[in-house]
Design a protein around this motif. Structure first.
Motif, PDB file in Angstrom:
ATOM      1  N   LEU A 144      69.108 -11.169  54.996  1.00  8.97           N
ATOM      2  CA  LEU A 144      67.737 -11.584  55.294  1.00  8.97           C
ATOM      3  C   LEU A 144      67.594 -11.932  56.771  1.00  8.97           C
ATOM      4  N   SER A 145      68.561 -12.631  57.325  1.00  9.89           N
ATOM      5  CA  SER A 145      68.522 -12.978  58.752  1.00  9.89           C
ATOM      6  C   SER A 145      68.498 -11.728  59.620  1.00  9.89           C
ATOM      7  N   ARG A 146      69.325 -10.732  59.271  1.00 13.20           N
ATOM      8  CA  ARG A 146      69.332  -9.458  60.026  1.00 13.20           C
ATOM      9  C   ARG A 146      67.979  -8.763  59.930  1.00 13.20           C
ATOM     10  N   PHE A 147      67.401  -8.752  58.733  1.00 10.45           N
ATOM     11  CA  PHE A 147      66.105  -8.117  58.543  1.00 10.45           C
ATOM     12  C   PHE A 147      65.020  -8.819  59.360  1.00 10.45           C
ATOM     13  N   ARG A 152      61.243  -9.300  64.027  1.00  8.61           N
ATOM     14  CA  ARG A 152      60.753  -9.966  65.235  1.00  8.61           C
ATOM     15  C   ARG A 152      60.892  -9.086  66.477  1.00  8.61           C
ATOM     16  N   ARG A 153      61.945  -8.253  66.541  1.00 10.97           N
ATOM     17  CA  ARG A 153      62.159  -7.358  67.684  1.00 10.97           C
ATOM     18  C   ARG A 153      61.268  -6.128  67.647  1.00 10.97           C
ATOM     19  N   GLU A 154      61.109  -5.512  66.470  1.00  7.90           N
ATOM     20  CA  GLU A 154      60.539  -4.166  66.375  1.00  7.90           C
ATOM     21  C   GLU A 154      59.117  -4.080  65.822  1.00  7.90           C
ATOM     22  N   TRP A 189      60.339  -7.438  49.883  1.00  8.15           N
ATOM     23  CA  TRP A 189      61.593  -6.756  50.231  1.00  8.15           C
ATOM     24  C   TRP A 189      62.710  -7.294  49.345  1.00  8.15           C
ATOM     25  N   GLN A 190      63.568  -6.395  48.828  1.00  6.23           N
ATOM     26  CA  GLN A 190      64.701  -6.808  47.997  1.00  6.23           C
ATOM     27  C   GLN A 190      65.991  -6.222  48.550  1.00  6.23           C
ATOM     28  N   THR A 191      67.047  -7.007  48.427  1.00  5.18           N
ATOM     29  CA  THR A 191      68.380  -6.557  48.823  1.00  5.18           C
ATOM     30  C   THR A 191      69.415  -7.463  48.164  1.00  5.18           C
ATOM     31  N   TRP A 192      70.677  -7.091  48.284  1.00 10.98           N
ATOM     32  CA  TRP A 192      71.770  -7.954  47.850  1.00 10.98           C
ATOM     33  C   TRP A 192      72.105  -8.864  49.017  1.00 10.98           C
ATOM     34  N   ASP A 193      72.289 -10.172  48.757  1.00  7.61           N
ATOM     35  CA  ASP A 193      72.581 -11.107  49.837  1.00  7.61           C
ATOM     36  C   ASP A 193      73.422 -12.268  49.320  1.00  7.61           C
TER      37      ASP A 193
END
Length: 96
Positions: free
Chosen positions: A55-58, A63-65, A43-47
């Motif tokens: 990354l923490s949100r992802f 973990r939830r879904e 997975w790639q994103t700007w952070d």
């Protein structure tokens, strides 16, 4: 992209100027129906380093879904993505 005058400004460039860098996360995980098979997701994103809020949100979402157990996460981050560096060559080798 959003128009600013005559030139378009890329969202990635805007984020770089705000301190974001390109984050690549390699997630190794097991699915419940195949517990002996270790799988990978990239997975790639700007952070923003070092807190990595995106990354923490992802991972919170994961973990939830997602019904998968995370085994390991490898993270690579580059503060400013730019063009490849050019190095001068000291000599030329010809192959016949």
């Amino acid at each position: 992209m959003r128009q600013m005058g005559k030139a378009a400004v890329d969202d990635g460039f805007r984020r770089q100027m705000a301190g974001y860098g390109l984050l690549t996360a390699e997630i190794s995980y097991w699915m419940p129906d195949h517990p002996c098979l270790l799988q990978q997701y990239v997975w790639q994103t700007w952070d923003l380093a070092p807190a990595f809020p995106e990354l923490s949100r992802f991972l919170d979402h994961w973990r939830r879904e997602i019904e998968a157990t995370i085994h390991a996460i490898r993270v690579a981050h580059r503060d400013l993505v730019g063009p490849a560096e050019i190095r001068a060559v000291d000599g030329v080798i010809l192959l016949n």
